[in-house]
Design a protein around this motif. Sequence first.
Motif, PDB file in Angstrom:
ATOM      1  N   VAL A  43      -2.568   2.062  -4.376  1.00  0.00           N
ATOM      2  CA  VAL A  43      -2.232   3.465  -4.133  1.00  0.00           C
ATOM      3  C   VAL A  43      -3.502   4.238  -3.774  1.00  0.00           C
ATOM      4  N   THR A  44      -3.454   4.965  -2.662  1.00  0.00           N
ATOM      5  CA  THR A  44      -4.546   5.848  -2.261  1.00  0.00           C
ATOM      6  C   THR A  44      -4.182   7.282  -2.622  1.00  0.00           C
ATOM      7  N   LEU A  45      -5.048   7.934  -3.386  1.00  0.00           N
ATOM      8  CA  LEU A  45      -4.801   9.318  -3.787  1.00  0.00           C
ATOM      9  C   LEU A  45      -5.207  10.277  -2.670  1.00  0.00           C
ATOM     10  N   LEU A 100       5.862   7.032  -8.575  1.00  0.00           N
ATOM     11  CA  LEU A 100       6.158   6.562  -7.219  1.00  0.00           C
ATOM     12  C   LEU A 100       7.500   5.851  -7.221  1.00  0.00           C
ATOM     13  N   ARG A 153      -5.371   0.336  -8.062  1.00  0.00           N
ATOM     14  CA  ARG A 153      -4.673  -0.949  -7.930  1.00  0.00           C
ATOM     15  C   ARG A 153      -3.847  -1.184  -9.194  1.00  0.00           C
ATOM     16  N   MET A 165       9.806   3.111  -5.767  1.00  0.00           N
ATOM     17  CA  MET A 165       9.608   1.845  -5.090  1.00  0.00           C
ATOM     18  C   MET A 165      10.945   1.250  -4.663  1.00  0.00           C
ATOM     19  N   LEU A 208       0.322  -3.240  -6.303  1.00  0.00           N
ATOM     20  CA  LEU A 208       0.576  -1.977  -5.615  1.00  0.00           C
ATOM     21  C   LEU A 208      -0.758  -1.251  -5.501  1.00  0.00           C
ATOM     22  N   THR A 241       0.843  -1.198   0.000  1.00  0.00           N
ATOM     23  CA  THR A 241       0.000   0.000   0.000  1.00  0.00           C
ATOM     24  C   THR A 241       0.876   1.245   0.000  1.00  0.00           C
ATOM     25  N   ALA A 242       0.424   2.263  -0.679  1.00  0.00           N
ATOM     26  CA  ALA A 242       1.166   3.515  -0.751  1.00  0.00           C
ATOM     27  C   ALA A 242       0.177   4.664  -0.884  1.00  0.00           C
ATOM     28  N   GLU A 243       0.663   5.871  -0.662  1.00  0.00           N
ATOM     29  CA  GLU A 243      -0.142   7.073  -0.819  1.00  0.00           C
ATOM     30  C   GLU A 243       0.535   8.008  -1.800  1.00  0.00           C
ATOM     31  N   ALA A 244      -0.260   8.664  -2.623  1.00  0.00           N
ATOM     32  CA  ALA A 244       0.263   9.617  -3.607  1.00  0.00           C
ATOM     33  C   ALA A 244      -0.487  10.927  -3.427  1.00  0.00           C
TER      34      ALA A 244
END
Length: 362
Positions: free
Chosen positions: A259-261, A218, A241, A220, A257, A200-203
């Motif tokens: 990713v939450t915006l 991003l 996703r 990594m 991966l 999980t990641a945030e952008a």
Amino acid sequence: MRDPYSILGVQKDAGSDEIKAAWRSQAKAVHPDQNRNDPDATARFAEIGQAYDLLKDPKKRGLYDQARRAAEGKKREQTIMQQREAAKQAAERAKAADKLMEELAKAQARTAKPEAAAASADSAKPESAEDMLERIFGADAKAKVAESQAETSESTTEESAAQRKEKAEASAAQATSFFAAILRKIRGTAATPEKAPDITAEATVSVSDLLDKKWVTLNMPEDREVRFQLEPGMSDGHVVRLKGQGLKLPEASRGDLVVTLLVSRDGPFSVRNFDIHTTLPISLADAVLGCEAAVQSPFGELKVTVPAWSGSDRAIRVEGKGLEDGLGGNGDLVVELRIVLLDTPDAKVMDLMRHMREGLYL
């Protein structure tokens, strides 16, 4: 206590002013005096207060964020270990299936030899499915199979070679069917290669990034970059996703991966769903009498009409000036009014307010 960010309804990177505003709004909404018929109002009001006490203190908030990240890392590590163990068990099941196939092939080869029909009854008797199961898995497995099979009549000593051959072929067919069923069961539970856990990641993006549909990059692990383009229908909190761009583990396919915006709150604009929000400061006189005003939007300056007797709880909507919703439409530009006083006190205004409060009218 639950996650204080969730209690106040703010993002984890929220500033102190936003946290304070959220606390005031939440506390006002759930105050016990305003919710006399709600038996849980007092508990919820206390929970909101505890969340604010934690987040308003930079030191307490820092310690909480550090503990939260450590807990998330530990959970991710446990997930990885579970996936590795699952992959190991899958490999062991696959080896067991291969062993069954090998044993079955040997049994069929022994049964098919031409000289088996001319040998004595003891030496010509092929290995049964039960005996094979006992040899591979032990006597307990043979006993369970024997309970489920019907009893057959015993062979006589006067059986001909042809009869013995026929029974041998039937026994071999039985073994083939028996082990094929076991093989299907084993391979049915040991499915395709295990997938590594998702990352999980945030952008963080800006409103203009969403409007211009820019690319997001991003960084990594493994010194690689992952890029994706912003699309209509994406907004604050949207989850993207990216298949096969996550963690890579031995003997497992690469995970995804996720990713939450997060839309940046720096600047004059914020986002709620597909609406773009901004504020318009107005004077007390304009709030009471109404006016025409210019407001800045991501598309340039726009003219709006402020109705007479507008308080700070009033919002003006400009339709179609928001984000694309992905369904062919757009959100709105929401102009929130904020009444501001002059930098220096105005004697006439103060005198008028004093007379109004004390019930004296000119």
